[in-house]
Design an enzyme around this catalytic site. Structure first.
Site, mmCIF file in Angstrom:
data_model
loop_
_atom_site.group_PDB
_atom_site.id
_atom_site.type_symbol
_atom_site.label_atom_id
_atom_site.label_comp_id
_atom_site.label_asym_id
_atom_site.label_seq_id
_atom_site.Cartn_x
_atom_site.Cartn_y
_atom_site.Cartn_z
ATOM 1 N N GLY A 42 -0.627 11.133 1.419
ATOM 2 C CA GLY A 42 -0.003 9.840 2.172
ATOM 3 C C GLY A 42 1.382 9.559 1.502
ATOM 4 N N ASN A 87 -2.666 9.821 -3.483
ATOM 5 C CA ASN A 87 -2.397 8.409 -3.156
ATOM 6 C C ASN A 87 -2.917 8.051 -1.908
ATOM 7 O OD1 ASN A 87 -0.038 6.242 -3.008
ATOM 8 N ND2 ASN A 87 0.185 7.567 -1.120
ATOM 9 N N SER A 111 -6.725 1.055 -8.179
ATOM 10 C CA SER A 111 -6.453 -0.300 -7.604
ATOM 11 C C SER A 111 -7.032 -1.202 -8.671
ATOM 12 C CB SER A 111 -6.853 -0.815 -6.090
ATOM 13 O OG SER A 111 -6.876 -1.960 -6.081
ATOM 14 N N TYR A 120 -13.699 -1.052 -0.584
ATOM 15 C CA TYR A 120 -12.779 -0.634 -1.071
ATOM 16 C C TYR A 120 -12.538 -0.751 -2.661
ATOM 17 C CZ TYR A 120 -7.559 -0.521 -2.080
ATOM 18 O OH TYR A 120 -6.214 -0.338 -2.561
ATOM 19 N N LYS A 166 -12.348 2.507 -5.086
ATOM 20 C CA LYS A 166 -11.322 2.337 -6.359
ATOM 21 C C LYS A 166 -11.891 2.543 -7.596
ATOM 22 C CE LYS A 166 -7.688 2.719 -3.444
ATOM 23 N NZ LYS A 166 -7.016 3.961 -3.541
HETATM 24 P P1 NAP Z 1 0.325 2.605 3.089
HETATM 25 O O1 NAP Z 1 1.752 1.983 3.010
HETATM 26 O O2 NAP Z 1 -0.653 1.909 4.331
HETATM 27 O O3 NAP Z 1 0.297 4.180 3.377
HETATM 28 C C1 NAP Z 1 -0.976 4.745 3.295
HETATM 29 C C2 NAP Z 1 -0.525 6.285 3.285
HETATM 30 O O4 NAP Z 1 -1.898 7.046 3.259
HETATM 31 C C3 NAP Z 1 -0.047 6.636 4.676
HETATM 32 O O5 NAP Z 1 1.260 7.586 4.069
HETATM 33 C C4 NAP Z 1 -0.759 7.281 5.394
HETATM 34 O O6 NAP Z 1 -0.454 8.295 6.304
HETATM 35 C C5 NAP Z 1 -1.727 8.031 4.323
HETATM 36 N N1 NAP Z 1 -3.304 8.079 4.696
HETATM 37 C C6 NAP Z 1 -4.082 7.228 5.220
HETATM 38 N N2 NAP Z 1 -5.181 7.884 5.391
HETATM 39 C C7 NAP Z 1 -5.033 9.203 5.347
HETATM 40 C C8 NAP Z 1 -5.825 10.470 5.459
HETATM 41 N N3 NAP Z 1 -7.175 10.208 5.960
HETATM 42 N N4 NAP Z 1 -5.404 11.559 5.290
HETATM 43 C C9 NAP Z 1 -3.986 11.809 4.796
HETATM 44 N N5 NAP Z 1 -3.399 10.591 4.524
HETATM 45 C C10 NAP Z 1 -3.715 9.255 4.870
HETATM 46 O O7 NAP Z 1 -0.398 2.144 1.778
HETATM 47 P P2 NAP Z 1 0.077 1.755 0.266
HETATM 48 O O8 NAP Z 1 -0.008 0.482 0.075
HETATM 49 O O9 NAP Z 1 1.299 2.817 0.123
HETATM 50 O O10 NAP Z 1 -0.820 2.664 -0.675
HETATM 51 C C11 NAP Z 1 -1.008 3.885 -1.100
HETATM 52 C C12 NAP Z 1 -2.115 3.806 -2.182
HETATM 53 O O11 NAP Z 1 -2.183 2.722 -3.148
HETATM 54 C C13 NAP Z 1 -3.437 3.774 -1.400
HETATM 55 O O12 NAP Z 1 -4.502 4.548 -2.165
HETATM 56 C C14 NAP Z 1 -3.931 2.278 -1.739
HETATM 57 O O13 NAP Z 1 -5.297 2.179 -1.658
HETATM 58 C C15 NAP Z 1 -3.219 2.042 -3.198
HETATM 59 N N6 NAP Z 1 -3.063 0.679 -3.442
HETATM 60 C C16 NAP Z 1 -2.200 -0.167 -2.686
HETATM 61 C C17 NAP Z 1 -1.938 -1.345 -3.026
HETATM 62 C C18 NAP Z 1 -1.347 -2.377 -2.410
HETATM 63 O O14 NAP Z 1 -1.149 -3.539 -2.474
HETATM 64 N N7 NAP Z 1 -0.335 -1.838 -1.468
HETATM 65 C C19 NAP Z 1 -2.735 -1.938 -4.342
HETATM 66 C C20 NAP Z 1 -3.555 -1.355 -4.872
HETATM 67 C C21 NAP Z 1 -3.561 0.088 -4.509
HETATM 68 P P3 NAP Z 1 0.160 7.800 8.023
HETATM 69 O O15 NAP Z 1 1.489 7.534 7.484
HETATM 70 O O16 NAP Z 1 0.193 9.325 8.385
HETATM 71 O O17 NAP Z 1 -0.981 7.182 8.210
#
Ligand code: NAP
Length: 277
Positions: A41, A119, A171, A184, A188
């Protein structure tokens, strides 16, 4: 394979000597010079920020994505602008064959994976009244199986070479619960369990930790209900969302030797938020 290992060791030795020489002059070396990093990701959000930080610290960076090739190419451009080697690699982390193929192509192009950032993740805000078994299974497949499969695909090589650093993205939802996103939050909590349970098996050569972000300003939250988002910010002592780069910095700390006595741990970066409306 054996030739590859011995030449790597020579590289480590000469780097240590160079570091010692530079230490005397007060000049700093880059933290991950000569290392290969795989960020699942890596095309967007926290993953992209991590790729850029890794590039700034000298790593070769493999950027995984599932559907957004355009975003992965933009991350690649940012990584290469830092002077680092980069590649993009398409794979759905929930599919065992695709994860195996991903790691093989990274190793062929950039060398054995020294640093893994598991990630990739998905999140939909679904109340229990709308939660279905299909939604549950997809969340588990990407957020839990995806992390498990990525760790499994790199751990043996890391153990053979005697070095590996893994950071999995959890998370605060997995630590404190989130009634509006049960699937979710459970996924996590499983990530926290993955690092806790793998750590004893992989130590001391391989350290595996998790970072648990609070609300972070990425595409994942961009589409969420603005009223909910504001209520989260109001319940956050720092009174704001985190940035992807702030989370990336925590990830780099866990990958680096600055956290050398830490394994199996989950480090929180949430602006102090512990209540989850
Ligand atoms: P994001 O901006 O939505 O990006 C998600 C990334 O994951 C993208 O690169 C996407 O690829 C990739 N992805 C999704 N499904 C996939 C799959 N099946 N196989 C391979 N890659 C996949 O998310 P983010 O906020 O950066 O989140 C990153 C991590 O942090 C996640 O695990 C999320 O749960 C965690 N997190 C986020 C937050 C928050 O508030 N943002 C808080 C706590 C934890 P594509 O670009 O090709 O779609």
């Amino acid at each position: 394979m054996v030739r590859g290992i011995s030449s790597r060791r020579r590289t480590h030795g000469s780097r240590a000597a160079k570091h010692a020489r530079l230490k005397g002059t007060g000049m700093a070396t880059k933290e991950f010079e000569g290392k290969t990093a795989l960020v699942t990701g890596g095309s967007r959000g926290i993953g992209r920020a991590t790729c850029v930080r890794l590039a700034q610290e000298g790593a070769r960076v493999a950027i995984n994505y599932v559907g957004r090739e355009d975003a992965a190419q933009e991350t690649r451009r940012l990584v290469e602008a830092e002077g680092a080697a980069a590649m993009t690699v398409q794979a759905d982390v929930s599919d065992p064959a695709q994860v195996e193929a991903m790691v093989q192509s990274v190793e062929a192009d950039l060398g054995p994976v020294d640093l893994l950032v598991a990630n990739a993740g998905i999140a939909d805000a679904v109340p229990h009244t709308k939660l279905t078994y299909d939604i549950w299974k997809r969340t588990m497949a990407v957020n839990v199986d995806g992390v498990f499969l990525s760790v499994m695909a790199v751990k043996d090589g890391m153990l053979e070479r005697g070095y590996g650093r893994i950071v999995c993205i959890a998370s605060i939802a997995g630590l404190f619960g989130r009634p509006m996103m049960i699937d979710y939050a459970v996924s996590k909590a499983a990530v926290v369990g993955i690092v806790r349970n793998f750590s004893g098996a992989l130590a001391p050569a391989v350290r595996i930790n998790a970072v648990a972000p609070g609300l972070t300003d990425t595409d994942m939250v961009a589409g969420s209900d603005p009223v909910w988002r504001q209520s989260v910010i109001d319940n956050t002592p720092m009174q704001r969302m985190g940035t992807a780069d702030e989370i990336a910095q925590m990830i780099l700390f866990q990958l680096s030797d600055r956290s050398s006595f830490s394994t199996g741990q989950t480090m929180v970066a949430s602006g102090g938020r512990i209540t989850l409306p």
